[in-house]
Motif scaffolding. Structure first.
Motif, PDB file in Angstrom:
ATOM      1  N   LEU A  57       0.855  -1.185   0.000  1.00 15.40           N
ATOM      2  CA  LEU A  57       0.000   0.000   0.000  1.00 15.40           C
ATOM      3  C   LEU A  57       0.892   1.236   0.000  1.00 15.40           C
ATOM      4  CD1 LEU A  57      -1.377  -2.225   2.222  1.00 15.40           C
ATOM      5  CD2 LEU A  57      -3.263  -0.637   1.876  1.00 15.40           C
ATOM      6  N   THR A  58       0.406   2.304  -0.608  1.00 11.44           N
ATOM      7  CA  THR A  58       1.160   3.557  -0.645  1.00 11.44           C
ATOM      8  C   THR A  58       0.366   4.644   0.066  1.00 11.44           C
ATOM      9  OG1 THR A  58       0.212   4.076  -2.820  1.00 11.44           O
ATOM     10  CG2 THR A  58       2.358   3.002  -2.778  1.00 11.44           C
ATOM     11  N   ARG A  59       1.073   5.596   0.640  1.00 14.11           N
ATOM     12  CA  ARG A  59       0.416   6.680   1.361  1.00 14.11           C
ATOM     13  C   ARG A  59      -0.370   7.550   0.392  1.00 14.11           C
ATOM     14  NH1 ARG A  59       4.742   9.679   3.879  1.00 14.11           N
ATOM     15  NH2 ARG A  59       4.685  10.964   2.006  1.00 14.11           N
ATOM     16  N   ASP A  60      -1.598   7.828   0.749  1.00 16.27           N
ATOM     17  CA  ASP A  60      -2.480   8.674  -0.052  1.00 16.27           C
ATOM     18  C   ASP A  60      -2.451  10.080   0.548  1.00 16.27           C
ATOM     19  OD1 ASP A  60      -4.471   9.922  -1.450  1.00 16.27           O
ATOM     20  OD2 ASP A  60      -5.993   8.375  -1.119  1.00 16.27           O
ATOM     21  N   ASP A  61      -1.920  11.039  -0.198  1.00 17.22           N
ATOM     22  CA  ASP A  61      -1.784  12.398   0.319  1.00 17.22           C
ATOM     23  C   ASP A  61      -2.917  13.323  -0.099  1.00 17.22           C
ATOM     24  OD1 ASP A  61       0.602  11.910   1.709  1.00 17.22           O
ATOM     25  OD2 ASP A  61       1.788  12.148  -0.115  1.00 17.22           O
ATOM     26  N   SER A  62      -4.027  12.749  -0.569  1.00 15.86           N
ATOM     27  CA  SER A  62      -5.174  13.583  -0.915  1.00 15.86           C
ATOM     28  C   SER A  62      -5.784  14.168   0.359  1.00 15.86           C
ATOM     29  CB  SER A  62      -6.225  12.761  -1.664  1.00 15.86           C
ATOM     30  OG  SER A  62      -6.791  11.779  -0.803  1.00 15.86           O
ATOM     31  N   PRO A  63      -6.458  15.316   0.270  1.00 20.24           N
ATOM     32  CA  PRO A  63      -7.057  15.925   1.472  1.00 20.24           C
ATOM     33  C   PRO A  63      -8.015  14.990   2.211  1.00 20.24           C
ATOM     34  CG  PRO A  63      -7.032  17.502  -0.341  1.00 20.24           C
ATOM     35  CD  PRO A  63      -6.603  16.184  -0.922  1.00 20.24           C
ATOM     36  N   ALA A  64      -8.838  14.252   1.453  1.00 18.13           N
ATOM     37  CA  ALA A  64      -9.805  13.354   2.097  1.00 18.13           C
ATOM     38  C   ALA A  64      -9.091  12.255   2.880  1.00 18.13           C
ATOM     39  CB  ALA A  64     -10.727  12.739   1.046  1.00 18.13           C
ATOM     40  N   ALA A  65      -8.021  11.705   2.302  1.00 20.08           N
ATOM     41  CA  ALA A  65      -7.278  10.646   2.991  1.00 20.08           C
ATOM     42  C   ALA A  65      -6.584  11.179   4.235  1.00 20.08           C
ATOM     43  CB  ALA A  65      -6.257  10.021   2.039  1.00 20.08           C
ATOM     44  N   ARG A  66      -6.059  12.386   4.167  1.00 20.65           N
ATOM     45  CA  ARG A  66      -5.383  12.969   5.339  1.00 20.65           C
ATOM     46  C   ARG A  66      -6.390  13.253   6.459  1.00 20.65           C
ATOM     47  NH1 ARG A  66      -1.610  10.994   6.115  1.00 20.65           N
ATOM     48  NH2 ARG A  66      -2.250   9.591   4.481  1.00 20.65           N
ATOM     49  N   LEU A  67      -7.599  13.696   6.089  1.00 22.23           N
ATOM     50  CA  LEU A  67      -8.647  13.916   7.100  1.00 22.23           C
ATOM     51  C   LEU A  67      -9.023  12.599   7.770  1.00 22.23           C
ATOM     52  CD1 LEU A  67     -11.126  16.470   5.459  1.00 22.23           C
ATOM     53  CD2 LEU A  67      -9.804  16.794   7.545  1.00 22.23           C
ATOM     54  N   ARG A  68      -9.163  11.558   6.950  1.00 21.08           N
ATOM     55  CA  ARG A  68      -9.544  10.247   7.479  1.00 21.08           C
ATOM     56  C   ARG A  68      -8.461   9.713   8.408  1.00 21.08           C
ATOM     57  NH1 ARG A  68     -10.788   8.417   2.940  1.00 21.08           N
ATOM     58  NH2 ARG A  68      -8.924   7.197   2.441  1.00 21.08           N
ATOM     59  N   ALA A  69      -7.192   9.878   8.014  1.00 22.53           N
ATOM     60  CA  ALA A  69      -6.096   9.409   8.851  1.00 22.53           C
ATOM     61  C   ALA A  69      -6.047  10.162  10.181  1.00 22.53           C
ATOM     62  CB  ALA A  69      -4.766   9.572   8.107  1.00 22.53           C
ATOM     63  N   ALA A  70      -6.257  11.478  10.125  1.00 24.05           N
ATOM     64  CA  ALA A  70      -6.241  12.274  11.356  1.00 24.05           C
ATOM     65  C   ALA A  70      -7.372  11.849  12.285  1.00 24.05           C
ATOM     66  CB  ALA A  70      -6.352  13.758  11.012  1.00 24.05           C
ATOM     67  N   ALA A  71      -8.555  11.590  11.710  1.00 23.84           N
ATOM     68  CA  ALA A  71      -9.691  11.158  12.523  1.00 23.84           C
ATOM     69  C   ALA A  71      -9.424   9.788  13.149  1.00 23.84           C
ATOM     70  CB  ALA A  71     -10.949  11.112  11.661  1.00 23.84           C
ATOM     71  N   ARG A  75      -9.220   8.921  17.072  1.00 25.61           N
ATOM     72  CA  ARG A  75     -10.110   7.901  17.639  1.00 25.61           C
ATOM     73  C   ARG A  75      -9.310   6.869  18.423  1.00 25.61           C
ATOM     74  NH1 ARG A  75     -12.649   7.230  13.358  1.00 25.61           N
ATOM     75  NH2 ARG A  75     -11.472   5.499  12.465  1.00 25.61           N
ATOM     76  N   MET A  76      -8.138   6.499  17.915  1.00 26.30           N
ATOM     77  CA  MET A  76      -7.300   5.533  18.634  1.00 26.30           C
ATOM     78  C   MET A  76      -6.829   6.107  19.970  1.00 26.30           C
ATOM     79  SD  MET A  76      -4.948   3.318  16.037  1.00 26.30           S
ATOM     80  CE  MET A  76      -4.453   2.349  17.466  1.00 26.30           C
ATOM     81  N   GLN A  77      -6.499   7.392  19.987  1.00 26.17           N
ATOM     82  CA  GLN A  77      -6.040   8.006  21.228  1.00 26.17           C
ATOM     83  C   GLN A  77      -7.154   8.090  22.261  1.00 26.17           C
ATOM     84  OE1 GLN A  77      -4.410  11.766  20.016  1.00 26.17           O
ATOM     85  NE2 GLN A  77      -2.542  10.864  19.152  1.00 26.17           N
ATOM     86  N   SER A  78      -8.392   8.265  21.788  1.00 26.91           N
ATOM     87  CA  SER A  78      -9.500   8.431  22.729  1.00 26.91           C
ATOM     88  C   SER A  78     -10.178   7.115  23.108  1.00 26.91           C
ATOM     89  CB  SER A  78     -10.544   9.387  22.142  1.00 26.91           C
ATOM     90  OG  SER A  78     -11.075   8.864  20.931  1.00 26.91           O
ATOM     91  N   THR A  79     -10.258   6.167  22.161  1.00 25.53           N
ATOM     92  CA  THR A  79     -10.991   4.917  22.432  1.00 25.53           C
ATOM     93  C   THR A  79     -10.106   3.677  22.355  1.00 25.53           C
ATOM     94  OG1 THR A  79     -11.601   4.514  20.111  1.00 25.53           O
ATOM     95  CG2 THR A  79     -13.035   5.979  21.394  1.00 25.53           C
ATOM     96  N   GLY A  80      -8.929   3.794  21.749  1.00 25.78           N
ATOM     97  CA  GLY A  80      -8.064   2.633  21.598  1.00 25.78           C
ATOM     98  C   GLY A  80      -8.409   1.766  20.408  1.00 25.78           C
ATOM     99  N   SER A  81      -9.424   2.162  19.625  1.00 25.73           N
ATOM    100  CA  SER A  81      -9.852   1.379  18.466  1.00 25.73           C
ATOM    101  C   SER A  81      -9.713   2.204  17.199  1.00 25.73           C
ATOM    102  CB  SER A  81     -11.305   0.928  18.637  1.00 25.73           C
ATOM    103  OG  SER A  81     -11.773   0.294  17.455  1.00 25.73           O
ATOM    104  N   TRP A  82      -9.267   1.562  16.123  1.00 28.91           N
ATOM    105  CA  TRP A  82      -9.164   2.262  14.838  1.00 28.91           C
ATOM    106  C   TRP A  82     -10.471   2.197  14.055  1.00 28.91           C
ATOM    107  CZ3 TRP A  82     -10.414  -0.478  10.553  1.00 28.91           C
ATOM    108  CH2 TRP A  82     -10.418  -1.875  10.663  1.00 28.91           C
ATOM    109  N   LYS A  83     -11.374   1.292  14.449  1.00 28.50           N
ATOM    110  CA  LYS A  83     -12.572   1.042  13.643  1.00 28.50           C
ATOM    111  C   LYS A  83     -13.551   2.214  13.696  1.00 28.50           C
ATOM    112  CE  LYS A  83     -12.606  -3.999  13.677  1.00 28.50           C
ATOM    113  NZ  LYS A  83     -13.377  -5.215  13.971  1.00 28.50           N
ATOM    114  N   PRO A  84     -14.031   2.654  12.525  1.00 25.95           N
ATOM    115  CA  PRO A  84     -14.982   3.757  12.502  1.00 25.95           C
ATOM    116  C   PRO A  84     -16.427   3.312  12.652  1.00 25.95           C
ATOM    117  CG  PRO A  84     -14.396   3.165  10.282  1.00 25.95           C
ATOM    118  CD  PRO A  84     -13.592   2.259  11.192  1.00 25.95           C
TER     119      PRO A  84
END
Length: 209
Positions: A57-71, A75-84
């Motif tokens: 897999l390659t890093r997707d630097d599109s704005p939508a992908a960066r927003l999704r990664a930040a979210a 979420r992992m920091q607050s709940t410990g889960s990556w699942k949306p």
């Protein structure tokens, strides 16, 4: 491979490579889903070594992908889960028309496979096998059962040579349509603001002309 081991590959590096062994290859689409949540997109997959399967897999630097990664990181920091998605027992309503991320991952792999494939890879072998079976049917014409069996096999192979490319085109189109629906589904989760318009230039009257 456990979730934590998969997640560890998506730490911002330009390319993430995962190797699955044995039945672990069944997790390929699941790993693509995890990667997408961390801002990565599927690049390729292939058999690797003996009983292994490599996923890149390659890093997707599109704005939508960066927003999704930040979210996902938040979420992992607050709940410990990556699942949306809602966890079992949640009262959140389920949309039956929603496309599951693993299904979208499979469609993405199918699209890449089709784009690297040429119809001749199907047509030529089918024609060669068909010609061989028709020759066998002629040679075995003294035996009705053998001749009919070989002749039917030749007809099936010729049919595959004619209909196969048409079927694969339709299959490819269905995958494209599914992926586009999934893209719109994802866009609804993380809407990207339109670009800021450029500053307006002063009017000629305001410049004293």
């Amino acid at each position: 491979m456990r979730d934590a081991a998969i997640v560890a590959h998506f730490d911002g590096r330009p390319t993430a490579e995962l190797v699955f062994t044995g039945w672990g290859s069944a997790q390929v689409d699941y790993a693509i889903w995890i990667g997408a949540e961390f801002g990565y997109k599927f690049s390729s997959s292939e058999p690797y070594g003996r009983g292994q399967y490599r996923l890149i897999l390659t890093r997707d630097d599109s704005p939508a992908a960066r927003l999704r990664a930040a979210a996902t990181l938040a979420r992992m920091q607050s709940t410990g889960s990556w699942k949306p998605m809602a966890q079992p027992g949640s009262s959140a309503p389920h949309d039956p028309s929603a496309i599951h991320p693993e299904r979208a991952a499979q469609a993405r792999r199918n699209i890449v496979t089709y784009e690297r494939w040429h119809p001749a890879q199907l047509v030529i072998p089918c024609c060669v096998v068909s010609a061989g079976l028709f020759s066998l049917a002629w040679a075995a014409r003294g035996s009705a059962i053998a001749a009919v069996a070989a002749g039917l096999g030749g007809i099936l192979c010729m049919t595959a040579a004619i209909m196969g490319p048409r079927y694969t085109r339709k299959w490819h189109q269905r995958n494209l349509e599914l992926l586009e629906r999934f893209r719109r589904q994802q866009a609804a989760r993380f809407p990207v603001s339109p670009p800021t318009p450029p500053p307006a230039w002063p009017h000629r009257d305001q410049m004293g002309h």
